[in-house]
Write a protein that holds these residues in place. Structure first.
Motif, PDB file in Angstrom:
ATOM      1  N   GLY A  29       0.736  -1.250  -0.079  1.00 43.34           N
ATOM      2  CA  GLY A  29       0.074  -0.051  -0.046  1.00 43.34           C
ATOM      3  C   GLY A  29       0.812   1.335  -0.090  1.00 43.34           C
ATOM      4  N   ASN A  30       1.682   1.066   0.866  1.00 41.75           N
ATOM      5  CA  ASN A  30       2.810   2.319   0.856  1.00 41.75           C
ATOM      6  C   ASN A  30       3.484   2.627  -0.424  1.00 41.75           C
ATOM      7  OD1 ASN A  30       4.199   4.601   2.608  1.00 41.75           O
ATOM      8  ND2 ASN A  30       5.805   3.250   2.563  1.00 41.75           N
ATOM      9  N   LEU A  31       3.853   1.526  -1.062  1.00 44.82           N
ATOM     10  CA  LEU A  31       4.448   1.524  -2.587  1.00 44.82           C
ATOM     11  C   LEU A  31       3.684   2.402  -3.524  1.00 44.82           C
ATOM     12  CD1 LEU A  31       6.263  -1.382  -4.392  1.00 44.82           C
ATOM     13  CD2 LEU A  31       4.317   0.022  -5.578  1.00 44.82           C
ATOM     14  N   VAL A  32       2.314   2.212  -3.682  1.00 47.01           N
ATOM     15  CA  VAL A  32       1.394   2.883  -4.433  1.00 47.01           C
ATOM     16  C   VAL A  32       1.026   4.035  -4.035  1.00 47.01           C
ATOM     17  CG1 VAL A  32      -0.849   2.838  -5.540  1.00 47.01           C
ATOM     18  CG2 VAL A  32       0.262   0.665  -5.304  1.00 47.01           C
ATOM     19  N   GLU A  33       1.016   4.464  -2.609  1.00 44.97           N
ATOM     20  CA  GLU A  33       0.641   5.913  -2.422  1.00 44.97           C
ATOM     21  C   GLU A  33       2.037   6.625  -2.823  1.00 44.97           C
ATOM     22  OE1 GLU A  33      -0.898   7.723  -0.199  1.00 44.97           O
ATOM     23  OE2 GLU A  33      -2.397   6.393   0.263  1.00 44.97           O
ATOM     24  N   TRP A  34       3.400   6.238  -2.664  1.00 46.57           N
ATOM     25  CA  TRP A  34       4.527   6.974  -3.006  1.00 46.57           C
ATOM     26  C   TRP A  34       4.763   7.005  -4.530  1.00 46.57           C
ATOM     27  CZ3 TRP A  34       6.493  10.492   0.279  1.00 46.57           C
ATOM     28  CH2 TRP A  34       6.237  10.392   1.724  1.00 46.57           C
ATOM     29  N   TYR A  35       4.096   5.958  -5.249  1.00 49.42           N
ATOM     30  CA  TYR A  35       4.351   6.057  -6.512  1.00 49.42           C
ATOM     31  C   TYR A  35       3.666   7.216  -7.155  1.00 49.42           C
ATOM     32  CZ  TYR A  35       2.675   5.316 -11.178  1.00 49.42           C
ATOM     33  OH  TYR A  35       2.314   5.289 -12.675  1.00 49.42           O
ATOM     34  N   ASP A  36       2.395   7.305  -6.597  1.00 51.61           N
ATOM     35  CA  ASP A  36       1.462   8.460  -7.136  1.00 51.61           C
ATOM     36  C   ASP A  36       2.394   9.844  -6.709  1.00 51.61           C
ATOM     37  OD1 ASP A  36      -0.450   7.327  -8.408  1.00 51.61           O
ATOM     38  OD2 ASP A  36      -1.549   6.624  -6.287  1.00 51.61           O
ATOM     39  N   LEU A  95      -4.990   3.599   6.829  1.00 46.59           N
ATOM     40  CA  LEU A  95      -4.360   3.354   5.792  1.00 46.59           C
ATOM     41  C   LEU A  95      -5.385   3.050   4.545  1.00 46.59           C
ATOM     42  CD1 LEU A  95      -2.008   0.768   7.382  1.00 46.59           C
ATOM     43  CD2 LEU A  95      -1.294   2.629   6.181  1.00 46.59           C
ATOM     44  N   THR A  96      -6.662   2.766   4.815  1.00 46.86           N
ATOM     45  CA  THR A  96      -7.600   2.618   3.733  1.00 46.86           C
ATOM     46  C   THR A  96      -7.936   3.932   3.290  1.00 46.86           C
ATOM     47  OG1 THR A  96      -8.298   0.502   4.944  1.00 46.86           O
ATOM     48  CG2 THR A  96      -9.831   1.530   3.155  1.00 46.86           C
ATOM     49  N   LEU A  97      -8.400   4.964   4.324  1.00 43.06           N
ATOM     50  CA  LEU A  97      -8.475   6.361   3.618  1.00 43.06           C
ATOM     51  C   LEU A  97      -7.533   6.945   3.155  1.00 43.06           C
ATOM     52  CD1 LEU A  97     -10.733   8.451   3.805  1.00 43.06           C
ATOM     53  CD2 LEU A  97      -9.807   9.105   6.082  1.00 43.06           C
ATOM     54  N   THR A  98      -6.241   6.805   3.501  1.00 41.75           N
ATOM     55  CA  THR A  98      -5.265   7.620   2.540  1.00 41.75           C
ATOM     56  C   THR A  98      -5.041   6.994   1.274  1.00 41.75           C
ATOM     57  OG1 THR A  98      -3.448   5.787   3.209  1.00 41.75           O
ATOM     58  CG2 THR A  98      -3.850   7.858   4.604  1.00 41.75           C
ATOM     59  N   VAL A  99      -5.414   5.651   0.743  1.00 43.78           N
ATOM     60  CA  VAL A  99      -5.142   5.354  -0.551  1.00 43.78           C
ATOM     61  C   VAL A  99      -6.168   5.569  -1.215  1.00 43.78           C
ATOM     62  CG1 VAL A  99      -6.266   3.117  -0.354  1.00 43.78           C
ATOM     63  CG2 VAL A  99      -4.089   3.437  -1.806  1.00 43.78           C
ATOM     64  N   THR A 100      -7.495   5.824  -0.688  1.00 46.23           N
ATOM     65  CA  THR A 100      -8.760   6.490  -1.397  1.00 46.23           C
ATOM     66  C   THR A 100      -8.468   7.679  -1.905  1.00 46.23           C
ATOM     67  OG1 THR A 100     -10.061   4.914  -0.055  1.00 46.23           O
ATOM     68  CG2 THR A 100     -11.092   6.762  -1.431  1.00 46.23           C
ATOM     69  N   MET A 101      -7.931   8.649  -0.894  1.00 42.82           N
ATOM     70  CA  MET A 101      -7.545   9.739  -1.429  1.00 42.82           C
ATOM     71  C   MET A 101      -6.710  10.033  -2.449  1.00 42.82           C
ATOM     72  SD  MET A 101      -7.515  11.488   2.438  1.00 42.82           S
ATOM     73  CE  MET A 101      -7.124  13.049   2.140  1.00 42.82           C
ATOM     74  N   MET A 102      -5.538   9.399  -2.527  1.00 44.07           N
ATOM     75  CA  MET A 102      -4.590   9.222  -3.457  1.00 44.07           C
ATOM     76  C   MET A 102      -4.886   9.035  -4.648  1.00 44.07           C
ATOM     77  SD  MET A 102      -1.351  10.238  -3.918  1.00 44.07           S
ATOM     78  CE  MET A 102      -0.577  10.166  -2.138  1.00 44.07           C
ATOM     79  N   SER A 103      -5.929   8.091  -4.848  1.00 42.70           N
ATOM     80  CA  SER A 103      -6.556   7.560  -6.160  1.00 42.70           C
ATOM     81  C   SER A 103      -7.340   8.526  -6.894  1.00 42.70           C
ATOM     82  CB  SER A 103      -7.289   6.368  -5.823  1.00 42.70           C
ATOM     83  OG  SER A 103      -8.063   5.764  -6.937  1.00 42.70           O
ATOM     84  N   VAL A 104      -8.298   9.451  -6.023  1.00 40.89           N
ATOM     85  CA  VAL A 104      -9.028  10.494  -6.513  1.00 40.89           C
ATOM     86  C   VAL A 104      -7.778  11.424  -6.990  1.00 40.89           C
ATOM     87  CG1 VAL A 104     -10.490  12.220  -6.092  1.00 40.89           C
ATOM     88  CG2 VAL A 104     -10.994  10.223  -5.103  1.00 40.89           C
ATOM     89  N   LEU A 205      -5.386   3.367 -10.626  1.00 41.79           N
ATOM     90  CA  LEU A 205      -6.052   1.911 -10.891  1.00 41.79           C
ATOM     91  C   LEU A 205      -5.324   1.120  -9.921  1.00 41.79           C
ATOM     92  CD1 LEU A 205      -5.959   1.441 -14.910  1.00 41.79           C
ATOM     93  CD2 LEU A 205      -8.004   1.496 -13.119  1.00 41.79           C
ATOM     94  N   PHE A 206      -3.908   1.456  -9.712  1.00 38.50           N
ATOM     95  CA  PHE A 206      -3.100   0.623  -8.707  1.00 38.50           C
ATOM     96  C   PHE A 206      -3.754   0.879  -7.206  1.00 38.50           C
ATOM     97  CE2 PHE A 206       1.009   1.241 -11.239  1.00 38.50           C
ATOM     98  CZ  PHE A 206       0.683   0.208 -12.161  1.00 38.50           C
ATOM     99  N   ALA A 207      -4.183   1.903  -7.173  1.00 40.12           N
ATOM    100  CA  ALA A 207      -4.629   2.450  -5.755  1.00 40.12           C
ATOM    101  C   ALA A 207      -6.036   1.852  -5.311  1.00 40.12           C
ATOM    102  CB  ALA A 207      -5.113   3.956  -5.556  1.00 40.12           C
ATOM    103  N   VAL A 208      -6.902   1.366  -6.585  1.00 41.02           N
ATOM    104  CA  VAL A 208      -8.297   0.725  -6.265  1.00 41.02           C
ATOM    105  C   VAL A 208      -7.719  -0.816  -5.749  1.00 41.02           C
ATOM    106  CG1 VAL A 208     -10.063  -0.404  -7.506  1.00 41.02           C
ATOM    107  CG2 VAL A 208      -9.333   2.105  -7.868  1.00 41.02           C
ATOM    108  N   VAL A 209      -6.723  -1.337  -6.410  1.00 43.15           N
ATOM    109  CA  VAL A 209      -6.321  -2.556  -5.802  1.00 43.15           C
ATOM    110  C   VAL A 209      -5.800  -2.656  -4.437  1.00 43.15           C
ATOM    111  CG1 VAL A 209      -4.518  -4.696  -6.154  1.00 43.15           C
ATOM    112  CG2 VAL A 209      -5.613  -3.317  -8.328  1.00 43.15           C
ATOM    113  N   VAL A 210      -5.047  -1.586  -4.155  1.00 47.30           N
ATOM    114  CA  VAL A 210      -4.600  -1.360  -2.686  1.00 47.30           C
ATOM    115  C   VAL A 210      -5.674  -1.138  -1.985  1.00 47.30           C
ATOM    116  CG1 VAL A 210      -3.212   0.057  -1.190  1.00 47.30           C
ATOM    117  CG2 VAL A 210      -2.342  -0.653  -3.286  1.00 47.30           C
TER     118      VAL A 210
END
Length: 461
Positions: A29-36, A95-104, A205-210
């Protein structure tokens, strides 16, 4: 006592499997967050002129770097809101909330109109997306640092927390890998026209998977212990600024120990490619390959340094980093500015990143070990985010400002000065390796006579 009330004690094998899954889930999850987060900096050289008209490439990059820095201003806000959420409702929910925000946010950048299509409205969309990303990453750092540290075995917290920068770096490598692939499959014109949007679509798309993955993580034992009511503090104070104020000395330590590390990290990661292109005159593709190779080896180093800190303590690594950065930045950056080949630039970049490893591999554990469970996520998040907003997020902009004013070498002294301040902090602060992060660990210390041996238990008070 009936059998139904007897607690189920996991076997050692089950405990190891639980920790392994927590490590994988938290890291991916951290990987995708920091990728974005980092893909913005990686692709800025291609989309800068899409949002900011003009003939001066340095000015265009300064504008995009300014928006990059503005994103850091929201990190304290995100650290406060999401750190509070992590302390009150659990690390998993934050952790779930942060990845949702990053996807948007990634999706907003992907569809942002250019200056030619909508004037400066596109830059406004870019700005709003970066603000949202800033909030997300402000909470992500604290939630992942706390989660990875708490989910690790006590004698392996350095190793466990080191995967935060492994996943952060792998996120950046993923972005650089996509950039290198696109550089070899698309023309420069295609990259500047539409190609730069592709990595942001992929990030969404990655964030949805995470999101799906993080919904299946288990909460840490330390938080469950705090929330269960066993020796728990008043729920109304958990994760609040009032509670954090009781640990203001530790919060000040987090800011001071972060200062040198964050400036050095962003200098040799996000700014490195631009520096090699703009100052050393290196081709964009070559500079990108240098960054990719150096960061790959940098990621591999993190667990080894984390394991070392579990053996010898955190302070020796922190002090080694600060001394190396204080005296080594000027000669390394000067040599990089005149690097004429891939191999010379790679060797110098690796030298810098090896030095920085003393900070990156263990800083998450050190910060988490300074605070009790009820305010740990907020204690890590808020002071770290403030230090990043003031120094980490502005590092690239400061570097470009010195360059545009004709005094580029002053930036090298600036980085050294920040490292020197952190060095003083590392020398004066206690080692946190043996801190108890839960009441169970504190009780085990008491039973073993750890108090008489001088092991700190302040973190659980």
């Amino acid at each position: 006592m009936s059998s139904s009330t007897v607690p189920v004690v996991p076997t050692p094998a089950e405990e190891r499997r639980k920790r392994r899954l927590a490590l994988i889930g938290g890291s991916l999850g951290n990987l995708v967050e920091w990728y974005d987060w980092f893909v913005y900096a990686s692709f800025a050289i291609y989309f800068a002129d899409s949002f900011f008209p003009g003939d001066n490439p340095t000015t265009q990059l300064m504008n995009t770097a300014g928006i990059f820095a503005v994103g850091f201003l929201m990190r304290p806000v995100g650290g406060w809101i999401l750190g509070r959420a992590a302390d009150r409702h659990g690390r998993k929910s934050a952790l779930t909330l942060t990845v949702t925000m990053m996807s948007v946010a990634a999706l907003l950048i992907a569809v942002a109109p250019t200056y030619g299509q909508a004037g400066y409205f596109g830059a406004l969309v870019l700005l709003l997306a970066r603000l949202l990303q800033g909030m997300s990453i402000g909470g992500e750092y604290a939630a992942s640092a706390t989660y990875l540290t708490e989910a690790s075995a006590r004698n392996r917290r350095g190793l466990g927390s080191s995967f935060q920068y492994v996943s952060m770096t792998c996120g950046q490598l993923l972005g650089l890998g996509i950039l290198i692939t696109m550089q070899h499959t698309l023309t420069t014109g295609q990259l500047e026209s539409w190609g730069w949007r592709v990595p942001f679509v992929l990030g969404a798309l990655f964030a949805v998977v995470v999101f799906w993955l993080r919904r299946r993580l288990q909460e840490t034992d330390a938080f469950q212990e705090e929330a269960s009511g066993k020796d728990a503090h008043d729920d109304s104070t958990r994760g609040t600024l009032k509670a954090l104020w009781q640990y203001r000395r530790q919060a000040g330590l987090v800011m001071a120990l972060t200062l040198g590390g964050t400036v050095a990290y962003y200098t040799y990661t996000t700014y490195l490619t631009k520096y090699l292109v703009g100052s050393a005159g290196m081709e964009k593709t070559t500079a990108t390959l240098v960054s990719f190779t150096a960061l790959t080896l940098f990621a591999v180093l993190q667990p080894f340094a984390g394991m070392l800190s579990d053996r010898i303590g955190r302070r020796p690594l922190l002090i080694t980093f600060a001394v190396g950065c204080t005296i080594g930045t000027y000669p390394i950056m000067t040599a990089l500015g005149s690097a004429s080949s891939y191999w010379s630039a790679l060797g110098l970049s690796l030298l810098a990143l090896v030095i920085i490893t003393g900070y990156t591999s263990i800083n998450a554990a050190v910060k988490a070990e300074l605070f009790p469970t009820r305010v740990r996520a907020l204690g890590v998040a808020l002071p770290y985010a403030i230090a990043n907003a003031l120094f980490g997020g502005t590092a690239e902009y400061v570097a470009l400002w010195f360059k545009s004013s004709g005094h580029e070498t002053m930036f090298f002294w600036y980085v050294s000065g920040c490292a020197l301040i952190s060095l003083v902090t590392y020398v004066l602060m206690p080692d946190t390796r043996d801190a108890a992060l839960s009441r169970a660990e504190a009780d085990a210390d008491a039973a073993a006579g750890a108090g008489a041996a001088g092991k700190p238990v302040e973190a659980v008070r």
